[in-house]
Structure formats: C-alpha cells, structure tokens
Motif scaffolding. Structure first.
Motif, PDB file in Angstrom:
ATOM      1  N   VAL A 147       0.837  -1.207   0.000  1.00 48.62           N
ATOM      2  CA  VAL A 147       0.000   0.000   0.000  1.00 48.62           C
ATOM      3  C   VAL A 147       0.873   1.259   0.000  1.00 48.62           C
ATOM      4  O   VAL A 147       0.393   2.361   0.233  1.00 48.62           O
ATOM      5  CB  VAL A 147      -1.007   0.037   1.188  1.00 48.62           C
ATOM      6  CG1 VAL A 147      -1.952  -1.141   1.134  1.00 48.62           C
ATOM      7  CG2 VAL A 147      -0.295   0.122   2.534  1.00 48.62           C
ATOM      8  N   GLN A 148       2.164   1.056  -0.259  1.00 44.82           N
ATOM      9  CA  GLN A 148       3.131   2.145  -0.445  1.00 44.82           C
ATOM     10  C   GLN A 148       3.303   3.016   0.791  1.00 44.82           C
ATOM     11  O   GLN A 148       3.333   4.236   0.704  1.00 44.82           O
ATOM     12  CB  GLN A 148       2.759   2.973  -1.677  1.00 44.82           C
ATOM     13  CG  GLN A 148       3.099   2.211  -2.936  1.00 44.82           C
ATOM     14  CD  GLN A 148       2.340   2.665  -4.147  1.00 44.82           C
ATOM     15  OE1 GLN A 148       1.813   3.764  -4.178  1.00 44.82           O
ATOM     16  NE2 GLN A 148       2.271   1.813  -5.150  1.00 44.82           N
ATOM     17  N   LEU A 149       3.388   2.351   1.931  1.00 48.78           N
ATOM     18  CA  LEU A 149       3.759   3.082   3.137  1.00 48.78           C
ATOM     19  C   LEU A 149       5.263   2.933   3.327  1.00 48.78           C
ATOM     20  O   LEU A 149       5.803   1.836   3.210  1.00 48.78           O
ATOM     21  CB  LEU A 149       3.014   2.537   4.360  1.00 48.78           C
ATOM     22  CG  LEU A 149       3.076   3.491   5.551  1.00 48.78           C
ATOM     23  CD1 LEU A 149       1.998   4.574   5.417  1.00 48.78           C
ATOM     24  CD2 LEU A 149       2.901   2.762   6.873  1.00 48.78           C
ATOM     25  N   ASP A 150       5.915   4.047   3.607  1.00 46.79           N
ATOM     26  CA  ASP A 150       7.368   4.043   3.725  1.00 46.79           C
ATOM     27  C   ASP A 150       7.830   3.222   4.933  1.00 46.79           C
ATOM     28  O   ASP A 150       7.268   3.326   6.016  1.00 46.79           O
ATOM     29  CB  ASP A 150       7.842   5.494   3.852  1.00 46.79           C
ATOM     30  CG  ASP A 150       9.303   5.618   3.497  1.00 46.79           C
ATOM     31  OD1 ASP A 150       9.572   5.801   2.301  1.00 46.79           O
ATOM     32  OD2 ASP A 150      10.152   5.495   4.412  1.00 46.79           O
ATOM     33  N   ASP A 151       8.880   2.424   4.728  1.00 51.93           N
ATOM     34  CA  ASP A 151       9.430   1.571   5.791  1.00 51.93           C
ATOM     35  C   ASP A 151       9.738   2.353   7.069  1.00 51.93           C
ATOM     36  O   ASP A 151       9.626   1.824   8.172  1.00 51.93           O
ATOM     37  CB  ASP A 151      10.741   0.922   5.335  1.00 51.93           C
ATOM     38  CG  ASP A 151      10.499  -0.296   4.456  1.00 51.93           C
ATOM     39  OD1 ASP A 151       9.598  -0.227   3.590  1.00 51.93           O
ATOM     40  OD2 ASP A 151      11.205  -1.300   4.648  1.00 51.93           O
ATOM     41  N   SER A 152      10.134   3.610   6.923  1.00 58.71           N
ATOM     42  CA  SER A 152      10.554   4.389   8.087  1.00 58.71           C
ATOM     43  C   SER A 152       9.394   4.626   9.060  1.00 58.71           C
ATOM     44  O   SER A 152       9.616   4.980  10.210  1.00 58.71           O
ATOM     45  CB  SER A 152      11.118   5.737   7.629  1.00 58.71           C
ATOM     46  OG  SER A 152      10.102   6.485   6.999  1.00 58.71           O
ATOM     47  N   LEU A 153       8.137   4.409   8.590  1.00 58.46           N
ATOM     48  CA  LEU A 153       6.978   4.675   9.455  1.00 58.46           C
ATOM     49  C   LEU A 153       6.500   3.435  10.219  1.00 58.46           C
ATOM     50  O   LEU A 153       5.622   3.525  11.070  1.00 58.46           O
ATOM     51  CB  LEU A 153       5.814   5.219   8.602  1.00 58.46           C
ATOM     52  CG  LEU A 153       6.080   6.547   7.901  1.00 58.46           C
ATOM     53  CD1 LEU A 153       4.948   6.880   6.936  1.00 58.46           C
ATOM     54  CD2 LEU A 153       6.232   7.666   8.932  1.00 58.46           C
ATOM     55  N   PHE A 154       7.078   2.277   9.920  1.00 55.21           N
ATOM     56  CA  PHE A 154       6.518   1.017  10.427  1.00 55.21           C
ATOM     57  C   PHE A 154       6.468   0.937  11.950  1.00 55.21           C
ATOM     58  O   PHE A 154       5.609   0.269  12.506  1.00 55.21           O
ATOM     59  CB  PHE A 154       7.298  -0.188   9.883  1.00 55.21           C
ATOM     60  CG  PHE A 154       7.076  -0.461   8.420  1.00 55.21           C
ATOM     61  CD1 PHE A 154       6.247   0.342   7.648  1.00 55.21           C
ATOM     62  CD2 PHE A 154       7.702  -1.548   7.804  1.00 55.21           C
ATOM     63  CE1 PHE A 154       6.050   0.095   6.297  1.00 55.21           C
ATOM     64  CE2 PHE A 154       7.501  -1.805   6.451  1.00 55.21           C
ATOM     65  CZ  PHE A 154       6.688  -0.979   5.704  1.00 55.21           C
ATOM     66  N   THR A 155       7.415   1.584  12.626  1.00 57.55           N
ATOM     67  CA  THR A 155       7.424   1.470  14.083  1.00 57.55           C
ATOM     68  C   THR A 155       6.847   2.712  14.768  1.00 57.55           C
ATOM     69  O   THR A 155       6.921   2.851  15.981  1.00 57.55           O
ATOM     70  CB  THR A 155       8.856   1.208  14.605  1.00 57.55           C
ATOM     71  OG1 THR A 155       9.714   2.199  14.038  1.00 57.55           O
ATOM     72  CG2 THR A 155       9.341  -0.176  14.192  1.00 57.55           C
ATOM     73  N   HIS A 156       6.250   3.597  13.965  1.00 59.33           N
ATOM     74  CA  HIS A 156       5.561   4.753  14.544  1.00 59.33           C
ATOM     75  C   HIS A 156       4.183   4.343  15.068  1.00 59.33           C
ATOM     76  O   HIS A 156       3.680   3.271  14.752  1.00 59.33           O
ATOM     77  CB  HIS A 156       5.392   5.844  13.486  1.00 59.33           C
ATOM     78  CG  HIS A 156       6.653   6.574  13.172  1.00 59.33           C
ATOM     79  ND1 HIS A 156       6.798   7.930  13.335  1.00 59.33           N
ATOM     80  CD2 HIS A 156       7.847   6.128  12.710  1.00 59.33           C
ATOM     81  CE1 HIS A 156       8.020   8.290  12.986  1.00 59.33           C
ATOM     82  NE2 HIS A 156       8.678   7.223  12.595  1.00 59.33           N
ATOM     83  N   THR A 157       3.566   5.236  15.835  1.00 57.96           N
ATOM     84  CA  THR A 157       2.175   5.003  16.226  1.00 57.96           C
ATOM     85  C   THR A 157       1.269   5.812  15.286  1.00 57.96           C
ATOM     86  O   THR A 157       1.721   6.772  14.647  1.00 57.96           O
ATOM     87  CB  THR A 157       1.922   5.417  17.694  1.00 57.96           C
ATOM     88  OG1 THR A 157       2.333   6.771  17.869  1.00 57.96           O
ATOM     89  CG2 THR A 157       2.654   4.504  18.660  1.00 57.96           C
ATOM     90  N   PRO A 158      -0.038   5.435  15.192  1.00 57.50           N
ATOM     91  CA  PRO A 158      -0.911   6.068  14.199  1.00 57.50           C
ATOM     92  C   PRO A 158      -0.971   7.595  14.277  1.00 57.50           C
ATOM     93  O   PRO A 158      -1.020   8.258  13.241  1.00 57.50           O
ATOM     94  CB  PRO A 158      -2.273   5.454  14.513  1.00 57.50           C
ATOM     95  CG  PRO A 158      -1.966   4.119  15.098  1.00 57.50           C
ATOM     96  CD  PRO A 158      -0.702   4.311  15.874  1.00 57.50           C
ATOM     97  N   THR A 159      -0.940   8.171  15.493  1.00 57.69           N
ATOM     98  CA  THR A 159      -1.082   9.641  15.573  1.00 57.69           C
ATOM     99  C   THR A 159       0.104  10.367  14.947  1.00 57.69           C
ATOM    100  O   THR A 159       0.017  11.559  14.666  1.00 57.69           O
ATOM    101  CB  THR A 159      -1.221  10.117  17.038  1.00 57.69           C
ATOM    102  OG1 THR A 159      -0.175   9.527  17.800  1.00 57.69           O
ATOM    103  CG2 THR A 159      -2.573   9.762  17.612  1.00 57.69           C
TER     104      THR A 159
END
Ligand SMILES: Nc1ncnc2c1ncn2[C@@H]1O[C@H](COP(=O)(O)OP(=O)(O)OP(=O)(O)O)[C@@H](O)[C@H]1O
Ligand SMILES: [Mg+2]
Length: 239
Positions: A147-159
């Motif tokens: 779904v083309q989400l950048d790898d760098s965001l994987f360990t972030h929280t939704p907010t």
C-alpha cells in the motif's frame, strides 16, 4: 503490485454462478423512545463475485447500516442475508466470527487504528485473531509496502501519521488475511483528492485481482471507480 495472490478462478459446476451475497427483504429497525427508526426498509439485491459496487445516498439514508449488515457486524430485524449461499441467521457465533475474520475485510471511515500499537502491530492484529498464536511481522511489512507506506513509518504510532498514511495502514490491515470481500465506509472521506485517488487505484488493482468490493461514498468522482452503483434513500434501494 504483488499485494495479494490472484484469487482462485471461479469453480466450475452448478455453484459457479452463486452470488457472493444476497439480501432478501432486509429491514433494520432501531427502537428509540421517540419511535422506531427504519434504517433499512425491505432491501433486496445480489452481489456477484468480483463486482466493484458503490453505495450512495444522503446522510442518514442507511448506508453504514447496510455495510454493517454485509459485514455481519449487525443482524437484520427482518429478512435474510446469504453469504456464498449460507443464510447468516443459521450460522453459529463461531461460524460468523470466522467468516468475518477470514473472508471479509472492513475499512472504516475513521481508520479505527489502535493508538497504542505501532503500525506493524496494528496491521498484523487480525493475524493474531486468526492463528491465536504469533503473527508474522514480515507479512505485515509486505502488505504495508504494497500500500506504499514508507518503511521508516513502520514502528511509529498512528497519531504520528498523516490521514492518508493512516488510511493506507487501515487498508493494509483489512487485507492482511487476504479477504475475498472488502467493505469500505467512505474510504477516502477524510483524504485530500490526490491521496484519495491513490487509495482508489489500490482498490481498483485489488478488484482486478478478484476481490469483491463494496464501498460507501458520497463522492460521485470516487463512485466512478466502481462498476455498479446502488442508490439508497430512506432505507430503500431506489436504483
Ligand atoms: N445504533 C443506532 N441506534 C439508533 N438509530 C440508529 C443507529 N444507527 C443508525 N441509526 C439511524 O439509522 C439511520 C441510518 O443511519 P446510517 O448510519 O446507516 O446512515 P448513513 O447513510 O450511513 O449516513 P451518513 O452518510 O451520515 O454516514 C439514521 O436515521 C440513524 O440515525
Ligand atoms: Mg454512514
């Protein structure tokens, strides 16, 4: 895009024409102190395998109620719903749970992500429900990349994510168990036009690969991505 394997070709034989979903005279009544609300009023239609349908209608016309019934999140007051030929009213709670978990993906209007879980944990959560054991973070990453989400965001929280990024996560979560029916309530309702178009391209691709999609939208431009529109007014299908 490689997000999901192609769906199995239609089985040949007497059942090959069987609709994925049938509503027969379905009504939903909410009893309220001020009087009953007939949110759905005698709704009948069929959904064929591989269809891409949009559901349109004014606010309060019963669109979310209809989608919740399709996803077996709620039960009708009157009438019958059949999923792949089985009447949902005849299914046990355990059968309904596995139907929802294994065959149906649901994308909510407001993402409904778990705020305290990170992105991979959010996406793999339905896997945990399915296996009752561990989850496969690699599968989570695979779907998130699709779904083309950048790898760098994987360990972030939704907010920590933008609305468009959160919706991509919500789509990924709906797809993680490889559902054959995808139900979406205003999937682009909170997104800017360009981000919304990106989500719709994703849906179109999934539909080409065999996923049946039913999508609520108030936006005629978004409805153009579908191949059939159901119009609903005051709980009744008008076209
Ligand atoms: N849990 C509930 N209890 C009582 N009434 C309800 C409930 N859910 C929905 N309704 C009523 O049923 C009707 C249909 O609601 P529904 O949420 O399906 O509309 P909708 O078409 O999705 O509207 P919107 O475009 O604003 O999301 C409305 O009159 C609503 O007030
Ligand atoms: Mg609604």
């Amino acid at each position: 895009m490689g997000i999901l394997p192609e769906k199995e070709p239609e089985v040949t034989g007497p059942d090959s024409d069987q609709p994925v979903m049938v509503f027969r005279d379905v009504a939903k009544v909410y009893p309220l102190p001020a009087g009953d609300v007939r949110a759905l009023d005698g709704v009948s239609f069929e959904v064929r395998r591989g269809e891409f349908i949009s559901v349109m209608g004014p606010s309060g016309s019963g669109k979310s109620t209809l989608l919740n019934m399709m996803g077996c999140l709620d039960t009708p007051t009157e009438g019958d719903i059949f999923i792949s030929g089985t009447r949902t009213g005849d299914m046990t709670d355990a059968e309904l749970t596995s139907l929802r978990r294994d065959r149906i993906g649901f994308i909510f209007q407001y993402f409904n992500l778990f705020p305290l879980l990170n992105i991979i944990e959010n996406v793999t959560f339905p896997m945990m429900l399915k296996s009752g054991r561990g989850v496969d973070p690699e599968r989570g990453k695979e779907v998130l990349r699709a779904v083309q989400l950048d790898d760098s965001l994987f360990t972030h929280t939704p907010t920590e994510l933008s609305g468009g990024q959160q919706q991509r996560v919500a789509v990924a979560r709906a797809l993680i168990n490889n559902p054959d029916i995808l139900l979406c309530d205003e999937p682009t309702g909170n997104l800017d036009t360009r981000t919304g178009a990106g989500i719709m391209d994703l849906m179109t691709d999934l539909n080409r690969r065999g996923t049946t999609i039913i999508m609520v939208t108030h936006d005629p431009h978004i409805a153009e991505y579908s191949r059939r529109t159901i119009q609903i007014i005051d709980g009744r299908i008008v076209s």
